[in-house]
Design a protein around this motif. Structure first.
Motif, PDB file in Angstrom:
ATOM      1  N   THR A 152       0.840  -1.246  -0.157  1.00 52.12           N
ATOM      2  CA  THR A 152       0.078   0.120  -0.173  1.00 52.12           C
ATOM      3  C   THR A 152       0.992   1.119   0.102  1.00 52.12           C
ATOM      4  O   THR A 152       2.237   1.038   0.046  1.00 52.12           O
ATOM      5  N   SER A 153       0.346   2.340  -0.244  1.00 51.78           N
ATOM      6  CA  SER A 153       1.046   3.539  -0.092  1.00 51.78           C
ATOM      7  C   SER A 153       0.609   4.238   0.953  1.00 51.78           C
ATOM      8  O   SER A 153      -0.584   4.461   1.447  1.00 51.78           O
ATOM      9  N   GLY A 154       1.629   4.372   2.197  1.00 47.73           N
ATOM     10  CA  GLY A 154       1.277   5.004   3.221  1.00 47.73           C
ATOM     11  C   GLY A 154       1.638   6.640   3.263  1.00 47.73           C
ATOM     12  O   GLY A 154       2.595   7.145   2.774  1.00 47.73           O
ATOM     13  N   THR A 155       0.843   7.424   3.950  1.00 42.52           N
ATOM     14  CA  THR A 155       0.778   8.882   4.041  1.00 42.52           C
ATOM     15  C   THR A 155       1.478   9.050   5.311  1.00 42.52           C
ATOM     16  O   THR A 155       1.215   8.842   6.370  1.00 42.52           O
ATOM     17  N   VAL A 156       2.692   9.843   5.012  1.00 41.17           N
ATOM     18  CA  VAL A 156       3.648  10.332   6.343  1.00 41.17           C
ATOM     19  C   VAL A 156       2.537  11.508   7.075  1.00 41.17           C
ATOM     20  O   VAL A 156       2.078  12.448   6.403  1.00 41.17           O
ATOM     21  N   LEU A 157       2.611  11.184   8.093  1.00 44.80           N
ATOM     22  CA  LEU A 157       2.002  12.210   9.145  1.00 44.80           C
ATOM     23  C   LEU A 157       2.967  12.922   9.852  1.00 44.80           C
ATOM     24  O   LEU A 157       2.732  14.269   9.775  1.00 44.80           O
ATOM     25  N   THR A 158       3.858  12.397  10.325  1.00 41.81           N
ATOM     26  CA  THR A 158       4.899  13.091  11.273  1.00 41.81           C
ATOM     27  C   THR A 158       6.536  12.324  10.773  1.00 41.81           C
ATOM     28  O   THR A 158       6.567  11.100  10.783  1.00 41.81           O
ATOM     29  N   VAL A 159       7.489  13.200  10.932  1.00 38.32           N
ATOM     30  CA  VAL A 159       8.907  12.548  11.013  1.00 38.32           C
ATOM     31  C   VAL A 159       9.389  13.423  12.215  1.00 38.32           C
ATOM     32  O   VAL A 159       9.578  14.685  12.016  1.00 38.32           O
ATOM     33  N   ARG A 160       9.737  12.779  13.454  1.00 39.17           N
ATOM     34  CA  ARG A 160      10.571  13.749  14.530  1.00 39.17           C
ATOM     35  C   ARG A 160      11.682  13.245  15.011  1.00 39.17           C
ATOM     36  O   ARG A 160      11.940  11.712  14.644  1.00 39.17           O
ATOM     37  N   GLN A 161      12.556  13.878  15.313  1.00 38.99           N
ATOM     38  CA  GLN A 161      13.798  13.470  15.792  1.00 38.99           C
ATOM     39  C   GLN A 161      13.523  12.948  17.295  1.00 38.99           C
ATOM     40  O   GLN A 161      12.966  13.637  18.273  1.00 38.99           O
ATOM     41  N   VAL A 162      13.971  11.839  17.624  1.00 40.33           N
ATOM     42  CA  VAL A 162      14.122  11.249  18.976  1.00 40.33           C
ATOM     43  C   VAL A 162      15.420  10.706  19.557  1.00 40.33           C
ATOM     44  O   VAL A 162      15.893   9.693  18.996  1.00 40.33           O
ATOM     45  N   GLN A 163      16.067  11.543  20.266  1.00 41.96           N
ATOM     46  CA  GLN A 163      17.479  11.286  20.668  1.00 41.96           C
ATOM     47  C   GLN A 163      18.198  11.205  19.290  1.00 41.96           C
ATOM     48  O   GLN A 163      18.081  12.347  18.531  1.00 41.96           O
ATOM     49  N   ASP A 164      19.065  10.175  19.141  1.00 42.61           N
ATOM     50  CA  ASP A 164      19.870   9.671  17.878  1.00 42.61           C
ATOM     51  C   ASP A 164      19.059   9.280  16.902  1.00 42.61           C
ATOM     52  O   ASP A 164      19.696   8.948  15.853  1.00 42.61           O
ATOM     53  N   TYR A 165      17.576   9.254  16.756  1.00 40.88           N
ATOM     54  CA  TYR A 165      16.994   8.394  15.997  1.00 40.88           C
ATOM     55  C   TYR A 165      15.766   9.091  15.317  1.00 40.88           C
ATOM     56  O   TYR A 165      15.545  10.309  15.980  1.00 40.88           O
ATOM     57  N   HIS A 166      15.079   8.642  14.368  1.00 48.07           N
ATOM     58  CA  HIS A 166      14.135   9.220  13.689  1.00 48.07           C
ATOM     59  C   HIS A 166      12.811   8.372  13.879  1.00 48.07           C
ATOM     60  O   HIS A 166      12.800   7.114  13.793  1.00 48.07           O
ATOM     61  N   ALA A 167      11.722   8.925  14.265  1.00 49.99           N
ATOM     62  CA  ALA A 167      10.352   8.447  14.247  1.00 49.99           C
ATOM     63  C   ALA A 167       9.502   8.848  13.212  1.00 49.99           C
ATOM     64  O   ALA A 167       8.991   9.734  12.916  1.00 49.99           O
ATOM     65  N   LEU A 168       9.219   7.818  12.320  1.00 51.04           N
ATOM     66  CA  LEU A 168       8.286   7.938  11.221  1.00 51.04           C
ATOM     67  C   LEU A 168       6.800   7.442  11.340  1.00 51.04           C
ATOM     68  O   LEU A 168       6.756   6.216  11.833  1.00 51.04           O
ATOM     69  N   THR A 169       5.868   8.338  11.557  1.00 47.94           N
ATOM     70  CA  THR A 169       4.588   7.913  11.565  1.00 47.94           C
ATOM     71  C   THR A 169       3.894   7.978  10.178  1.00 47.94           C
ATOM     72  O   THR A 169       3.644   9.026   9.470  1.00 47.94           O
ATOM     73  N   LEU A 170       3.165   6.862   9.818  1.00 46.37           N
ATOM     74  CA  LEU A 170       2.435   6.837   8.618  1.00 46.37           C
ATOM     75  C   LEU A 170       1.176   6.323   8.808  1.00 46.37           C
ATOM     76  O   LEU A 170       0.704   5.551   9.800  1.00 46.37           O
ATOM     77  N   VAL A 171      -0.031   6.939   7.864  1.00 45.51           N
ATOM     78  CA  VAL A 171      -1.426   6.557   7.856  1.00 45.51           C
ATOM     79  C   VAL A 171      -1.492   5.193   6.888  1.00 45.51           C
ATOM     80  O   VAL A 171      -1.304   5.485   5.677  1.00 45.51           O
ATOM     81  N   ALA A 172      -1.636   4.200   7.630  1.00 48.46           N
ATOM     82  CA  ALA A 172      -1.709   3.017   6.587  1.00 48.46           C
ATOM     83  C   ALA A 172      -2.650   1.881   7.324  1.00 48.46           C
ATOM     84  O   ALA A 172      -2.402   1.104   8.043  1.00 48.46           O
ATOM     85  N   PRO A 173      -3.938   2.208   7.437  1.00 50.05           N
ATOM     86  CA  PRO A 173      -4.961   1.493   8.002  1.00 50.05           C
ATOM     87  C   PRO A 173      -4.981   0.020   7.833  1.00 50.05           C
ATOM     88  O   PRO A 173      -5.002  -0.976   8.539  1.00 50.05           O
ATOM     89  N   ALA A 174      -4.858  -0.361   6.374  1.00 49.86           N
ATOM     90  CA  ALA A 174      -4.750  -1.715   6.042  1.00 49.86           C
ATOM     91  C   ALA A 174      -3.686  -2.444   6.879  1.00 49.86           C
ATOM     92  O   ALA A 174      -3.866  -3.914   7.318  1.00 49.86           O
ATOM     93  N   ILE A 175      -2.543  -1.743   6.965  1.00 51.01           N
ATOM     94  CA  ILE A 175      -1.272  -2.654   7.662  1.00 51.01           C
ATOM     95  C   ILE A 175      -1.541  -2.486   9.036  1.00 51.01           C
ATOM     96  O   ILE A 175      -1.439  -3.457  10.120  1.00 51.01           O
ATOM     97  N   ALA A 176      -2.184  -1.535   9.846  1.00 54.79           N
ATOM     98  CA  ALA A 176      -2.299  -1.213  11.138  1.00 54.79           C
ATOM     99  C   ALA A 176      -3.426  -2.512  11.682  1.00 54.79           C
ATOM    100  O   ALA A 176      -3.080  -2.854  13.127  1.00 54.79           O
TER     101      ALA A 176
END
Length: 295
Positions: A8-32
């Motif tokens: 599927t094609s996931g829509t990016v909701l947010t990309v944020r920095q968490v310490q030395d890492y990145h947290a990527l949140t995607l809207v993807a109902p079929a996968i969730a």
């Protein structure tokens, strides 16, 4: 709900920095709606016209019902593909396949569970913790990393866990030392019945060995090994093979993606990762001198 993965094609909701890492949140109902803790997603990187054809595989930190269903991934920016992901913006589209792989097996009865995580791979223990807490289990955390900036989820672990222990090699957070240093004490203090591990391969090896010393079962996610070796995420390319011995004592080569990423820790031949052991079923034979014949 189907267990079949979807592309599927996931829509990016947010990309944020968490310490030395990145947290990527995607809207993807079929996968969730299909996800179970321990499974992973395979993301295409580089956009529509890309020379980077290998998908990147990541465990799932959190699934929420927002916007019909979202999934959050945590990763380190270490190479061009992850740099591309870190540069995504809200409403960008990312092609993804999932959920993939075998999930953690959950206990039938409420027991004391020890969840061990290191680096960005530790993110996956929190999706597992949610499922265990819903089953009435006690959940204890051990998190580690070289420094405080490389420990993921320490505040969340304190908030939701029955106990939380942090170890850093430089002493910048929690106790000074490695996860292996604190594990025996935490197992005794918590009365753990089962140990789960997510993170670097060396950490998983330690989890397995210490759990075995206490006679405890261990389940580990070999996500980091999959990230280093896998190309497809669906069991076709055969690049993420690792040796595992079965109930019959025979070693077989299994795929980290399709047969894992969650495996019994005591079944993995940790010292032989990256090789095909000579005694593995189907391994190339090494001819003896007599079999080679005259030179």
């Amino acid at each position: 709900m189907s267990d079949t993965p979807v592309q599927t094609s996931g829509t990016v909701l947010t990309v944020r920095q968490v310490q030395d890492y990145h947290a990527l949140t995607l809207v993807a109902p079929a996968i969730a709606e299909r996800f179970r803790p321990g499974q992973f997603l395979a993301l295409a990187v580089g956009g529509e016209h890309t020379s980077r054809l290998v998908r990147r595989c990541f465990g799932v930190h959190e699934v929420k019902s927002d916007y019909g269903g979202t999934v959050e991934l945590v990763f380190a920016d270490t190479e061009p593909g992850t740099a591309w992901l870190a540069g995504r913006r809200s409403r960008d589209q990312i092609d993804l396949v999932g959920p993939l792989g075998r999930p953690f097996r959950l206990p039938r009865d409420p027991v004391s569970c020890l969840l061990v995580g290191g680096g960005p791979g530790a993110a996956a223990v929190f999706a597992l913790a949610d499922a265990l807490l819903r089953r009435g289990c006690q959940v204890h955390f051990v998190l580690g990393g070289p420094s405080a900036r490389q420990v993921f989820g320490s505040r969340m672990a304190q908030r939701i866990g029955d106990s939380s222990t942090v170890a850093t090699e430089d002493g910048s957070m929690g106790e000074t030392g490695t996860v292996r240093d604190v594990l025996p004490r935490v197992i005794e203090e918590t009365g753990a019945d089962v140990v789960y591990g997510c993170g670097p391969t060396d950490l998983l090896r330690s989890v397995t060995q210490v759990a075995g010393d206490f006679g405890l079962p261990s389940q580990v996610s070999v996500e980091e090994f999959l990230q280093r070796t896998g190309a497809c995420g669906i069991g076709v390319c055969m690049t993420c093979m690792l040796p595992v011995h079965g109930d019959d004592g025979v070693t077989r080569m299994v795929r980290a993606c399709a047969d894992g990423p969650v495996l019994r820790g005591d079944r993995v031949r940790w010292g032989d990762l990256g090789t095909i052991p000579f005694d593995a079923l189907g391994a190339p034979r090494v001819l003896s001198v007599s079999e080679r014949g005259p030179r």
